[in-house]
Design a protein around this motif. Sequence first.
Motif, short mmCIF file in Angstrom:
data_model
loop_
_atom_site.label_atom_id
_atom_site.label_comp_id
_atom_site.label_asym_id
_atom_site.label_seq_id
_atom_site.Cartn_x
_atom_site.Cartn_y
_atom_site.Cartn_z
N LEU A 1 14.49 -10.32 5.76
CA LEU A 1 15.15 -9.67 6.89
C LEU A 1 16.66 -9.86 6.86
CD1 LEU A 1 12.65 -10.63 9.74
CD2 LEU A 1 12.99 -8.37 8.75
N ARG A 2 17.15 -10.52 5.83
CA ARG A 2 18.59 -10.76 5.64
C ARG A 2 19.19 -11.62 6.76
NH1 ARG A 2 20.23 -6.55 1.84
NH2 ARG A 2 18.48 -5.13 1.53
N LEU A 3 18.37 -12.52 7.28
CA LEU A 3 18.84 -13.42 8.32
C LEU A 3 19.51 -14.67 7.75
CD1 LEU A 3 15.72 -13.26 10.68
CD2 LEU A 3 17.85 -11.95 10.86
N THR A 4 19.42 -14.84 6.43
CA THR A 4 19.95 -16.05 5.80
C THR A 4 21.22 -15.79 4.99
OG1 THR A 4 18.53 -15.67 3.86
CG2 THR A 4 17.64 -17.04 5.62
N THR A 5 21.74 -14.57 5.05
CA THR A 5 22.87 -14.22 4.19
C THR A 5 24.11 -15.07 4.47
OG1 THR A 5 23.41 -12.44 5.75
CG2 THR A 5 22.12 -11.85 3.81
N ARG A 6 24.29 -15.49 5.71
CA ARG A 6 25.47 -16.31 6.04
C ARG A 6 25.38 -17.71 5.44
NH1 ARG A 6 26.55 -14.83 12.47
NH2 ARG A 6 26.95 -12.59 12.15
N LEU A 7 24.17 -18.13 5.09
CA LEU A 7 23.99 -19.45 4.49
C LEU A 7 24.18 -19.43 2.99
CD1 LEU A 7 20.76 -20.51 6.44
CD2 LEU A 7 23.14 -21.02 7.03
N ALA A 8 24.19 -18.24 2.40
CA ALA A 8 24.24 -18.12 0.94
C ALA A 8 25.61 -18.51 0.40
CB ALA A 8 23.90 -16.69 0.53
N ARG A 9 25.61 -19.16 -0.75
CA ARG A 9 26.83 -19.55 -1.44
C ARG A 9 26.70 -19.20 -2.91
NH1 ARG A 9 27.59 -19.81 3.13
NH2 ARG A 9 28.58 -21.43 4.40
N PRO A 10 27.72 -18.62 -3.51
CA PRO A 10 27.63 -18.25 -4.93
C PRO A 10 27.29 -19.42 -5.85
CG PRO A 10 29.51 -17.16 -3.91
CD PRO A 10 28.97 -18.13 -2.89
N TRP A 11 27.70 -20.65 -5.49
CA TRP A 11 27.43 -21.78 -6.37
C TRP A 11 25.96 -22.17 -6.41
CZ3 TRP A 11 25.48 -26.20 -4.10
CH2 TRP A 11 25.71 -26.38 -2.73
#
Length: 354
Positions: free
Chosen positions: A277-287
């Motif tokens: 549901l794309r509710l975790t996108t703010r937690l994502a980090r490229p590293w």
Amino acid sequence: MSLLAAGAQRAARTGTGRLYEIDLLRIFAAVSVVLYHYLFAGYYKVVSPLGFEVPGLLARYGYLGVDLFFMISGFVVLLSAWDRTPRSFVVSRVVRLYPAYWVAVSLTALVSVLFGAGRFPIGLVQYLGNLTMFNSLANLENVDVVYWTLWAELRFYLIIFALTFFTITTRRVGIVIWTWLGLTAVYQLGVLPSSADLILNTQFSHYFIAGMALCMIYRFGPRPSWLVLVGLCLVNAVYRGVQFAGDVEDRFHTTLKTPVVVAAIVLVFAVMLAVALRLTTRLARPWFVALGALTYPLYLIHAHIGFIIFERLGDQVNKYLLVGGTTLLMVAAAYLINRYVEKPLAPRLKRGLE
């Protein structure tokens, strides 16, 4: 605005770029399995002299990291197979799976023969059969206990491979996963012959199916039919998960708390639904990608080599330091395999196969 509506809006305005949070989930699942083997399973299977009474109470549930692995596979493999030809799909899987696997099988076999003192006997035919990853078809024992999950993965890939012969569409994916779930239920009722499980993979099919449905939610939004399918998969996952926990209890002569098993399975579904549901996108980090890259080689090499280290040094080193140091050693080895095997060999292997 409801969570489902918010997810739908995000799906509508966001592309299908890399899901960094999936990389974090992968390494979490891998570490869970490592701790399961090091702090619990190895001792209870009498292949490790190190027992951990209190940490083992939590680590014994780490096998559920495999359940998370399977759901992630259902999600990302379908996502990556979209618009691929059958040949392209096969090449992508071979390139992804085999370089690290060949090194892991060879390294594990070498360490087992040289330092295992016969604890993990390995024959030449067994070793060569393992290199194909299809050794289960010939009833050849795995070089390392963890490789059993690869056989489950390969059977899932066969279903995706069949899908790639046609243009993958929402309708065709729906037909496949509803049929697969229906046949799983029929098999569990005892109607189908046991040989059908070779394809249906009913012990874990609900995770692959749910992952595929969540992939559809990620791409096209939370349609009711996909959500219902995920819910049905959750019901079967709990049903089979409680049964599997009973098998674990019998195998290791221990006790697992059913509410903990159920809660862990529900949490796996909830977290993956949030990702879809794309509710975790703010937690994502490229590293997170760097962590995710260690997952596969870490999973492949940690078990038998770790047990041999424990057997050799268990009476000389504090057991907590030994487990911590061995875990770091396995992480370092995973990094080296990724850095000096997977990264340079994968593109060459891809060019050769293409």
